[in-house]
Enzyme design. Structure first.
Site, PDB file in Angstrom:
ATOM      1  N   GLY A  49      -8.476  -6.054  11.626  1.00 56.38           N
ATOM      2  CA  GLY A  49      -9.236  -5.929  10.251  1.00 56.38           C
ATOM      3  C   GLY A  49      -8.850  -4.735   9.518  1.00 56.38           C
ATOM      4  N   ASP A  50      -8.274  -4.871   8.617  1.00 55.97           N
ATOM      5  CA  ASP A  50      -7.755  -3.641   7.978  1.00 55.97           C
ATOM      6  C   ASP A  50      -7.569  -3.718   6.460  1.00 55.97           C
ATOM      7  OD1 ASP A  50      -5.399  -5.180   8.192  1.00 55.97           O
ATOM      8  OD2 ASP A  50      -4.252  -3.773   9.079  1.00 55.97           O
ATOM      9  N   GLU A 110       0.731  -1.337  -0.002  1.00 58.59           N
ATOM     10  CA  GLU A 110      -0.145   0.063  -0.160  1.00 58.59           C
ATOM     11  C   GLU A 110       0.729   1.317   0.086  1.00 58.59           C
ATOM     12  OE1 GLU A 110      -3.475  -1.881   2.843  1.00 58.59           O
ATOM     13  OE2 GLU A 110      -1.803  -0.818   3.844  1.00 58.59           O
ATOM     14  N   ARG A 157       2.845   4.419  15.930  1.00 53.97           N
ATOM     15  CA  ARG A 157       1.754   5.330  15.638  1.00 53.97           C
ATOM     16  C   ARG A 157       0.487   4.617  15.812  1.00 53.97           C
ATOM     17  NH1 ARG A 157      -1.182   2.783  11.880  1.00 53.97           N
ATOM     18  NH2 ARG A 157      -0.929   3.906   9.532  1.00 53.97           N
ATOM     19  N   SER A 194     -10.336   0.211  13.680  1.00 52.04           N
ATOM     20  CA  SER A 194      -9.020   1.046  13.300  1.00 52.04           C
ATOM     21  C   SER A 194      -8.541   0.346  12.019  1.00 52.04           C
ATOM     22  CB  SER A 194      -7.954   1.103  14.285  1.00 52.04           C
ATOM     23  OG  SER A 194      -6.482   1.417  13.884  1.00 52.04           O
ATOM     24  N   VAL A 195      -8.262   1.095  11.046  1.00 50.06           N
ATOM     25  CA  VAL A 195      -7.450   0.473   9.721  1.00 50.06           C
ATOM     26  C   VAL A 195      -6.027   0.871   9.643  1.00 50.06           C
ATOM     27  CG1 VAL A 195      -9.597  -0.089   8.852  1.00 50.06           C
ATOM     28  CG2 VAL A 195      -8.661   1.927   8.165  1.00 50.06           C
ATOM     29  N   LYS A 214     -10.971  -8.934   5.514  1.00 48.36           N
ATOM     30  CA  LYS A 214     -10.286  -9.298   6.590  1.00 48.36           C
ATOM     31  C   LYS A 214     -10.747  -8.448   7.888  1.00 48.36           C
ATOM     32  CE  LYS A 214      -5.253  -8.701   8.028  1.00 48.36           C
ATOM     33  NZ  LYS A 214      -4.688  -7.513   8.401  1.00 48.36           N
ATOM     34  N   GLN A 248       2.711  -5.992  16.996  1.00 44.19           N
ATOM     35  CA  GLN A 248       1.971  -4.736  17.647  1.00 44.19           C
ATOM     36  C   GLN A 248       1.716  -4.808  19.137  1.00 44.19           C
ATOM     37  OE1 GLN A 248       1.767  -2.675  15.135  1.00 44.19           O
ATOM     38  NE2 GLN A 248       2.393  -3.972  13.732  1.00 44.19           N
TER      39      GLN A 248
HETATM   40  P1  NAD Z   1       1.600 -10.485  13.836  1.00 40.08           P
HETATM   41  O1  NAD Z   1       1.541 -11.531  12.504  1.00 40.08           O
HETATM   42  O2  NAD Z   1       2.948 -10.221  14.231  1.00 40.08           O
HETATM   43  O3  NAD Z   1       0.743 -11.011  15.016  1.00 40.08           O
HETATM   44  C1  NAD Z   1      -0.560 -11.416  14.969  1.00 40.08           C
HETATM   45  C2  NAD Z   1      -0.844 -12.630  16.027  1.00 40.08           C
HETATM   46  O4  NAD Z   1      -2.413 -13.022  16.208  1.00 40.08           O
HETATM   47  C3  NAD Z   1      -0.118 -13.541  15.864  1.00 40.08           C
HETATM   48  O5  NAD Z   1       0.609 -13.940  16.962  1.00 40.08           O
HETATM   49  C4  NAD Z   1      -1.130 -14.882  15.603  1.00 40.08           C
HETATM   50  O6  NAD Z   1      -0.922 -16.076  16.217  1.00 40.08           O
HETATM   51  C5  NAD Z   1      -2.431 -14.232  16.409  1.00 40.08           C
HETATM   52  N1  NAD Z   1      -3.554 -14.712  15.974  1.00 40.08           N
HETATM   53  C6  NAD Z   1      -3.975 -15.007  14.911  1.00 40.08           C
HETATM   54  N2  NAD Z   1      -5.162 -15.522  14.761  1.00 40.08           N
HETATM   55  C7  NAD Z   1      -5.710 -15.716  16.101  1.00 40.08           C
HETATM   56  C8  NAD Z   1      -6.880 -15.986  16.677  1.00 40.08           C
HETATM   57  N3  NAD Z   1      -7.910 -16.369  16.219  1.00 40.08           N
HETATM   58  N4  NAD Z   1      -6.768 -15.632  18.405  1.00 40.08           N
HETATM   59  C9  NAD Z   1      -5.890 -15.420  18.882  1.00 40.08           C
HETATM   60  N5  NAD Z   1      -4.668 -15.028  18.262  1.00 40.08           N
HETATM   61  C10 NAD Z   1      -4.619 -14.910  17.073  1.00 40.08           C
HETATM   62  O7  NAD Z   1       0.909  -9.180  13.258  1.00 40.08           O
HETATM   63  P2  NAD Z   1       1.129  -7.853  13.850  1.00 40.08           P
HETATM   64  O8  NAD Z   1       2.121  -6.988  13.177  1.00 40.08           O
HETATM   65  O9  NAD Z   1       0.959  -7.767  15.345  1.00 40.08           O
HETATM   66  O10 NAD Z   1      -0.318  -7.083  13.455  1.00 40.08           O
HETATM   67  C11 NAD Z   1      -1.589  -7.442  13.994  1.00 40.08           C
HETATM   68  C12 NAD Z   1      -2.591  -7.138  12.723  1.00 40.08           C
HETATM   69  O11 NAD Z   1      -2.654  -5.647  13.056  1.00 40.08           O
HETATM   70  C13 NAD Z   1      -2.507  -7.514  11.517  1.00 40.08           C
HETATM   71  O12 NAD Z   1      -3.514  -7.924  10.924  1.00 40.08           O
HETATM   72  C14 NAD Z   1      -2.171  -5.992  10.656  1.00 40.08           C
HETATM   73  O13 NAD Z   1      -2.681  -5.890   9.601  1.00 40.08           O
HETATM   74  C15 NAD Z   1      -2.715  -5.005  11.611  1.00 40.08           C
HETATM   75  N6  NAD Z   1      -2.365  -3.898  11.641  1.00 40.08           N
HETATM   76  C16 NAD Z   1      -3.243  -2.923  11.867  1.00 40.08           C
HETATM   77  C17 NAD Z   1      -2.842  -1.543  12.020  1.00 40.08           C
HETATM   78  C18 NAD Z   1      -3.804  -0.228  11.947  1.00 40.08           C
HETATM   79  O14 NAD Z   1      -3.422   0.835  12.012  1.00 40.08           O
HETATM   80  N7  NAD Z   1      -5.120  -0.502  12.308  1.00 40.08           N
HETATM   81  C19 NAD Z   1      -1.350  -1.286  12.207  1.00 40.08           C
HETATM   82  C20 NAD Z   1      -0.766  -2.183  12.070  1.00 40.08           C
HETATM   83  C21 NAD Z   1      -0.991  -3.449  11.775  1.00 40.08           C
END
Ligand code: NAD
Length: 336
Positions: free
Chosen positions: A226-227, A56, A112, A292-293, A231, A140
């Site tokens: 969910g972003d 993106e 952020r 939040s996305v 998803k 995160q």
């Molecule tokens: P990551 O892959 O490091 O961690 C995700 C974790 O979720 C993993 O440890 C996984 O085992 C766990 N998981 C998956 N399904 C699960 C379930 N059903 N129950 C419990 N745990 C489960 O990813 P991340 O970097 O931490 O990012 C997490 C999410 O946040 C991603 O979807 C990412 O796209 C999103 N995100 C959103 C923003 C925003 O601004 N809204 C910013 C950054 C990331």
């Protein structure tokens, strides 16, 4: 020359200032920028989807400064030993178009995002909130926890992840940081007694990480995983009984939890709450969702905050990115 903050420098900056302080500074910058919402040129991010993920570009601009972030989201990267999300960002001078600042944004995005989550929760969660459930303890998660401690004083965490190793990592990283962490066997166990629920999982599908029966009165849900189109993390019926707050509606309809709803469903852009034009939480029993996305202005705010902190210091290095011949018409001359 443009000033560049590398991954190494970002890590040094976090070590020097502390993740909590840095998060507070970035939350302030986001709040200030969201309060001048109309100053910004806005558009949904430009997403290029593939079978396994998305790449993106997230641009925005005010009258003086243009900014963009490059970021990817590849949930299956984990199985390759790679990051789900990586990124970098740029600020440029609107008048000349010259970029003047570039920074790593893999770590900065996590800060952020967490700053935005905790800032929204300050307006939406009950003031008496003490306990946060965290579903998903991946990249995160620690940043989210630190942000909620720094901005809301929350130190009592109930965690659950499908992956035991992710919870081990979280507990290890948070040791000695002033948190009480309860490791739970499943999501229903984790959300018990929680005032705030953060869902932070990564899977490119319509998941039901939270179902309606897990969400009691007065809960604030910080839904960040969910972003992307297709998803999501929340059961639709949760959304139907909640008041929903979003960053930039046009983008969230495409990518957020609300992609499950009809377009005429009432939602509120959070800048209106920051600005006092709309109410945040109105009653103790209300269920609030921050859907939040991640929006370009948050990256812009984070970049300008980091630029202000690091400009002309040892945290930056000069990047020879712009070809600038003495005679502006003689570009070829540079090559001779
Ligand atoms: P990551 O892959 O490091 O961690 C995700 C974790 O979720 C993993 O440890 C996984 O085992 C766990 N998981 C998956 N399904 C699960 C379930 N059903 N129950 C419990 N745990 C489960 O990813 P991340 O970097 O931490 O990012 C997490 C999410 O946040 C991603 O979807 C990412 O796209 C999103 N995100 C959103 C923003 C925003 O601004 N809204 C910013 C950054 C990331």
């Amino acid at each position: 020359m443009i000033q560049f903050v590398s991954v190494d420098s970002m890590i040094s900056l976090i070590k020097k200032r502390g993740v909590g302080d840095l998060t507070i500074q970035i939350a302030r910058a986001i709040e200030d920028d969201f309060k001048r919402w109309d100053d910004f040129d806005k558009q949904p991010r430009i997403a290029t989807h593939s079978a396994l993920g998305v790449i993106e570009l997230m641009p925005t601009s005010d009258a003086e400064t243009y900014g963009f972030k490059y970021v990817n989201g590849h949930p299956s990267n984990f199985s390759l030993g790679k990051q789900t999300v990586t990124g970098f960002g740029v600020l440029a001078d609107v008048e000349t178009g010259y970029p003047f600042f570039m920074a790593e944004m893999t770590i900065l995005t996590a800060i952020r995002t967490a700053a935005m989550s905790a800032l929204a929760a300050k307006y939406l969660a009950r003031d008496s909130s003490k306990v946060m459930a965290m579903i998903g303890t991946g990249c995160q998660a620690e940043f989210q926890a630190h942000a909620f401690k720094a901005l809301m004083g929350i130190t009592d965490l109930r965690i659950y992840d499908l992956d035991d190793a992710a919870m081990d990592k979280f507990e290890r990283n948070m040791e000695g940081q002033g948190f009480t962490i309860t490791r739970c066997a499943d999501t229903p166990g984790a959300v018990k007694r929680a005032d705030i629920i953060t869902t932070c999982t990564a899977d490119k599908k319509n998941a039901k990480i939270l179902t309606e029966n897990m969400v009691g009165q007065g809960i604030h849900i910080n839904a960040i995983g969910g972003d992307c189109p297709g998803k999501t993390e929340l059961e639709k019926s949760i959304l139907l009984k909640s008041d929903i707050f979003v960053e930039y509606a046009e983008q969230t309809w495409i990518e957020g939890e609300i992609q499950q709803l009809n377009k005429d469903h009432s939602i509120t852009e959070i800048w209106r709450v920051f600005d006092g034009q709309s109410d945040g939480r109105q009653s103790e029993g209300q269920i609030t969702v921050f859907d939040s996305v991640g929006f370009a202005i948050e990256d812009f705010s984070a970049l300008r905050a980091i630029y202000a902190m690091t400009k002309d210091t040892d945290f930056t290095e000069n990047l020879d990115l712009l070809a600038l011949p003495d005679d502006p018409k003689d570009l070829f001359g540079l090559t001779r």
